[in-house]
Design an enzyme around this catalytic site. Structure first.
Site, PDB file in Angstrom:
ATOM      1  N   ARG A  57     -48.410  31.709  19.143  1.00 44.07           N
ATOM      2  CA  ARG A  57     -48.602  30.976  20.387  1.00 44.07           C
ATOM      3  C   ARG A  57     -47.331  30.195  20.701  1.00 44.07           C
ATOM      4  NH1 ARG A  57     -46.966  26.824  18.559  1.00 44.07           N
ATOM      5  NH2 ARG A  57     -47.681  25.741  20.419  1.00 44.07           N
ATOM      6  N   ALA A  59     -45.024  29.542  24.457  1.00 46.79           N
ATOM      7  CA  ALA A  59     -44.572  30.497  25.477  1.00 46.79           C
ATOM      8  C   ALA A  59     -43.462  31.457  25.018  1.00 46.79           C
ATOM      9  CB  ALA A  59     -44.161  29.724  26.730  1.00 46.79           C
ATOM     10  N   ARG A 100     -53.089  36.634  27.611  1.00 46.78           N
ATOM     11  CA  ARG A 100     -53.133  35.218  28.023  1.00 46.78           C
ATOM     12  C   ARG A 100     -52.451  35.091  29.388  1.00 46.78           C
ATOM     13  NH1 ARG A 100     -51.576  30.736  23.754  1.00 46.78           N
ATOM     14  NH2 ARG A 100     -52.981  29.534  25.088  1.00 46.78           N
ATOM     15  N   ASP A 249     -45.086  26.082  29.687  1.00 45.03           N
ATOM     16  CA  ASP A 249     -45.576  27.463  29.696  1.00 45.03           C
ATOM     17  C   ASP A 249     -45.200  28.203  30.967  1.00 45.03           C
ATOM     18  OD1 ASP A 249     -47.467  25.974  27.717  1.00 45.03           O
ATOM     19  OD2 ASP A 249     -47.551  28.109  27.256  1.00 45.03           O
ATOM     20  N   LYS A 260     -49.436  22.400  27.841  1.00 43.28           N
ATOM     21  CA  LYS A 260     -50.712  22.158  27.151  1.00 43.28           C
ATOM     22  C   LYS A 260     -51.510  21.027  27.799  1.00 43.28           C
ATOM     23  CE  LYS A 260     -52.153  24.017  24.559  1.00 43.28           C
ATOM     24  NZ  LYS A 260     -53.135  25.093  24.892  1.00 43.28           N
TER      25      LYS A 260
HETATM   26  O1  MRU Z   1     -51.917  27.284  23.759  1.00 45.37           O
HETATM   27  P1  MRU Z   1     -50.543  27.231  23.171  1.00 45.37           P
HETATM   28  O2  MRU Z   1     -50.515  26.659  21.785  1.00 45.37           O
HETATM   29  O3  MRU Z   1     -49.845  28.567  23.261  1.00 45.37           O
HETATM   30  O4  MRU Z   1     -49.754  26.224  24.099  1.00 45.37           O
HETATM   31  C1  MRU Z   1     -48.401  26.003  23.836  1.00 45.37           C
HETATM   32  C2  MRU Z   1     -47.788  24.965  24.677  1.00 45.37           C
HETATM   33  O5  MRU Z   1     -48.377  24.432  25.582  1.00 45.37           O
HETATM   34  C3  MRU Z   1     -46.342  24.662  24.403  1.00 45.37           C
HETATM   35  O6  MRU Z   1     -46.068  23.326  24.682  1.00 45.37           O
HETATM   36  C4  MRU Z   1     -45.464  25.538  25.305  1.00 45.37           C
HETATM   37  O7  MRU Z   1     -45.800  26.884  25.160  1.00 45.37           O
HETATM   38  C5  MRU Z   1     -44.042  25.356  25.026  1.00 45.37           C
HETATM   39  S1  MRU Z   1     -43.516  26.206  23.599  1.00 45.37           S
HETATM   40  C6  MRU Z   1     -41.862  26.021  23.372  1.00 45.37           C
END
Ligand code: MRU
Length: 366
Positions: A57, A59, A100, A249, A260
């Site tokens: 997980r 981005a 996703r 993301d 998030k």
């Molecule tokens: O649901 P997730 O854990 O994939 O969410 C991840 C996030 O929100 C991160 O802050 C975002 O992807 C940035 S990663 C460098």
């Protein structure tokens, strides 16, 4: 491979094992911080499930995983003719796109793989097409490593010795090929000799902050204090935090930023306390096809993540639940975007496009 998490020496979020007939290997992040285990994705269904269930997980990491997943997915068509191979490529691309919806890096990586495939159609044997696509996936991973280092370097200049920095979710090495985005800034500042104390939001409901950010920082021996999400305002009022840095993301052309769930609240609280709120993200997280955050697709996840988190029922049976996995922080709350091209300040509509559009367009070189 399973080891005690505290003994994992090197952090390789994901990688490709072997040649064109090889497979994707990734850390199962759902098991951290108590167990360090890598899983093999030898077919596209396993890879899809790993993305969907957050074994991998963050981005940029999702983008890299998707690119390698294409390589795994087309192996079943390795002995097909060109038509059969291209039919399979399209099938795999479409399937992975359903895993996703919010992180645009997923679609960016799939699009890049599609463009490469199209650019060599009719010019190479099916076997060579597979080799070329694997080369592209490796390039996406390698570029992400370099991008994260550049983000760290530019962002570190924003931090001074002795500062407290609050972060939300996990935007560290685990969320990228290596080194991270928001955490890259902290790693780079620390490597430059500055002392930074991190406040990590635990990040309800899946606790990426507690399980992953706190773990990564502890591994690197960077001072970190874990707080519940609801404590951020109090911690800021007590003067413990001088900057907020989060990942993203998907960022719309006007700078509105999906990250998030809970990020928006942090941005509002930071604005109230006049604390700069930065977003660290690579060009591949910017979506210039959409004008504002209102158009960003927000993932809604299973209610059991809230009612039955980590194996224990914590809410009445059958209770109504709302579980958006992301929220959108309006651009006016963001002090700057820390990217591999430098720190970009407002006016965002103009400056983001000018600085990043050529990088996003990055035509996959054949
Ligand atoms: O649901 P997730 O854990 O994939 O969410 C991840 C996030 O929100 C991160 O802050 C975002 O992807 C940035 S990663 C460098």
């Amino acid at each position: 491979m399973t080891t005690n998490a505290s003994k994992s020496a090197t952090l390789r979020t994901l990688h490709w094992e072997g040649g064109v007939d090889g497979h994707l290997v990734l850390i199962d992040q759902t098991l951290l911080p108590t167990e360090f285990k890598e899983i093999d994705c030898r077919n596209v269904e396993t890879a899809w499930e790993a993305i969907k269930t957050l074994r991998v997980r963050g981005a940029p990491a999702i983008g890299v995983a998707a690119a390698y997943s294409v390589c795994v997915g087309i192996q079943t068509a390795s002995s097909a003719d060109e038509k059969g191979l291209y039919r399979r490529i399209e099938e795999v691309l479409k399937y992975l796109a359903t895993s996703r919806p919010t992180a645009v890096n997923l679609f960016w990586a799939l699009d890049r793989m599609r463009k490469v495939a199209e650019s060599i159609r009719g010019k190479m044997s099916p076997g060579d097409v597979a080799v070329r696509l694997l080369k592209e996936a490796h390039a996406i991973e390698d570029e992400d490593r370099q991008t994260c280092r550049d983000i760290g370097r530019y962002g570190a200049a924003l931090l001074t010795d002795g500062q407290g920095v609050l972060t939300h979710c996990n935007a560290g090495g685990l969320a990228t090929a290596d080194y991270g985005t928001a955490l890259a800034v902290i790693f780079a500042a620390t490597e430059a000799g500055r002392k930074v104390h991190v406040y990590a939001d635990e990040t309800r409901p899946l606790l990426q902050g507690a399980r992953l950010t706190a773990w990564e920082l502890a591994q690197r021996k960077i001072p970190v204090t874990l707080i519940c999400d609801s404590m951020a305002a109090q911690v800021m009022r007590e003067g413990r935090v001088q900057a907020v840095i989060v990942g993203a993301d998907r960022i719309a052309a006007n700078g509105d930023t999906a990250n998030k769930i809970g990020t928006y609240s942090v941005a509002i609280v930071a604005a109230h306390h006049k604390i700069p709120f930065y977003v660290a993200a690579p060009a591949s997280t910017f979506d210039f096809a959409i004008g504002s955050g209102a158009e960003i697709p927000i993932e809604h996840r299973d209610s059991r993540e809230i009612t039955h988190g980590f194996g224990r029922q914590t809410a009445p049976e059958g209770i109504d639940v709302y579980n958006p996995a992301f929220d959108v922080t309006p651009a006016n709350l963001i002090a700057g975007f820390i990217t591999e091209k430098g720190v970009i300040r407002s006016p965002y509509l103009e400056n983001l496009r000018k600085t990043l559009k050529p990088a996003v367009a990055n035509p996959a070189a054949a």
